[in-house]
Design an enzyme around this catalytic site. Sequence first.
Site, PDB file in Angstrom:
ATOM      1  N   LYS A  70      30.964   3.677  -7.777  1.00 20.12           N
ATOM      2  CA  LYS A  70      31.021   4.646  -6.678  1.00 20.12           C
ATOM      3  C   LYS A  70      32.437   5.191  -6.561  1.00 20.12           C
ATOM      4  CE  LYS A  70      30.212   5.084  -1.677  1.00 20.12           C
ATOM      5  NZ  LYS A  70      29.843   4.358  -0.442  1.00 20.12           N
ATOM      6  N   SER A 145      25.649   5.845   1.683  1.00 15.97           N
ATOM      7  CA  SER A 145      26.542   6.802   1.060  1.00 15.97           C
ATOM      8  C   SER A 145      26.622   6.647  -0.457  1.00 15.97           C
ATOM      9  CB  SER A 145      27.944   6.652   1.667  1.00 15.97           C
ATOM     10  OG  SER A 145      28.435   5.324   1.470  1.00 15.97           O
ATOM     11  N   SER A 169      24.848   1.267   3.246  1.00 15.74           N
ATOM     12  CA  SER A 169      25.084   2.292   2.228  1.00 15.74           C
ATOM     13  C   SER A 169      24.798   1.868   0.805  1.00 15.74           C
ATOM     14  CB  SER A 169      26.520   2.817   2.327  1.00 15.74           C
ATOM     15  OG  SER A 169      26.670   3.649   3.446  1.00 15.74           O
TER      16      SER A 169
END
Length: 445
Positions: A70, A145, A169
Amino acid sequence: MTDGQEQPTTEQAHPMDEHTIAEVERAGTQFNAVTAMTVDRADALTAESIDRRDSGQPPRRLEGVPFAIKDVIDLVGYPTTMGSAVRSDAPATASAPVVDRLEAAGAIPVAKTNCQEYSYGILGEESAFGRVINPVDPALCTAGSSSGSAALVAANAVPLALGTDTAGSVRVPAACQGVFGFKPTFGVVPVDGVFPLSPAFDTVGLFASDLGLLTTAFDVIAGAGSEAHAAAGVPDGSASGIGRTIDVSLLGDRANRALDLLAEVPNLTITSANGPTLGELLDDLAPIYDFIRLYEAYEVHKDLFAERAADYQPGVAKKIEAGRDLGEAEYRKQLDALAELRERSLSVFGATDFLLTPALDGPVVRWDEIDSGSAAKFMRYSMPFNVLGWPALTIPLPGAGVGNGAGVGNGNGVGTGASSGPRAVQLVGRPGGDRDLLAFASRLG
């Protein structure tokens, strides 16, 4: 499910080969999941892995396993974009410890992944790179996210990916895209080299297509403490004959649909005894989370926000602004309330080993059906365990999501489209009992 105590086999782990980079790049483009391909790093580490093999050295725990990162997590030599136009494009001078640990175990980073700007939002709708496309069905919300990391695993482009989880997330995108998603106990995995959202709740988590691989990766990123824990042989009751208890209070009238998972576990007691206590916890923790997260996120961003507010994504800017006038004295009071709540919550585990809950409050929502209540429904069952700091695992249920959607098959039983979308449950364990939770999950049907 693969036994979580086993090493992943080469077949399970999808080791690097000549097609991996091309497949990740293809999936990254198709699903808008990649912010940068990390080919130079991947090539160098692949060459090192081959040299080790050719010199007769034994394989490391994750030898040759490709993984994605990420893009709020530092990888040396590459910018950390945070999914934002408000950033420096200077390459990171060092990798986050979680990345270093995976690489030291032989894993190979192949891509940085698209995400909600600065990790601030559970729906995944705002990124400077545009939103990620759900490989199950483009009409379905990916959640956020860590949406890009989930998508690369769901698309079978990589078997493993790093994300971050502050209110769900990792676990919520895993539920929306039909893969495993794990949030460790708060503080067990280092968050150095990871851009923060709310330090009181931030964790680094994992996505995987195979539970055995996820378990091995957790042992690696948790470091020596986890290794000692595993070596100590923390008992999995289903393997040892010791009775275990799982509470399904939060499943409510959905319990029957998820209990097939538990049918093959011997010596298991299923209870709903914690219903009242859990209900009180859910009511008490939400305002604590809201205040602390708003305050901390504003403190993280206030200097940059003063200079570049207009360059943030609109919804993210609104969230940051909402923390502007919160006072430090009240913040300290809320931290005290958080500590008290975490202590009080341990009574849940007086006679219970695990909780089984929904992953989402309702089905995976379509992008065109998102409304003002969608975020709260996504976080209903994930956020509490960030507040409490307990380990939690999203488990995709087999056979869900088959319909007439336009999605692609992902090889995880999700199907080739999604009339109703993927379905998943969340397994929650005692704080510090991460390995025990993963071992128990490996016994589920």
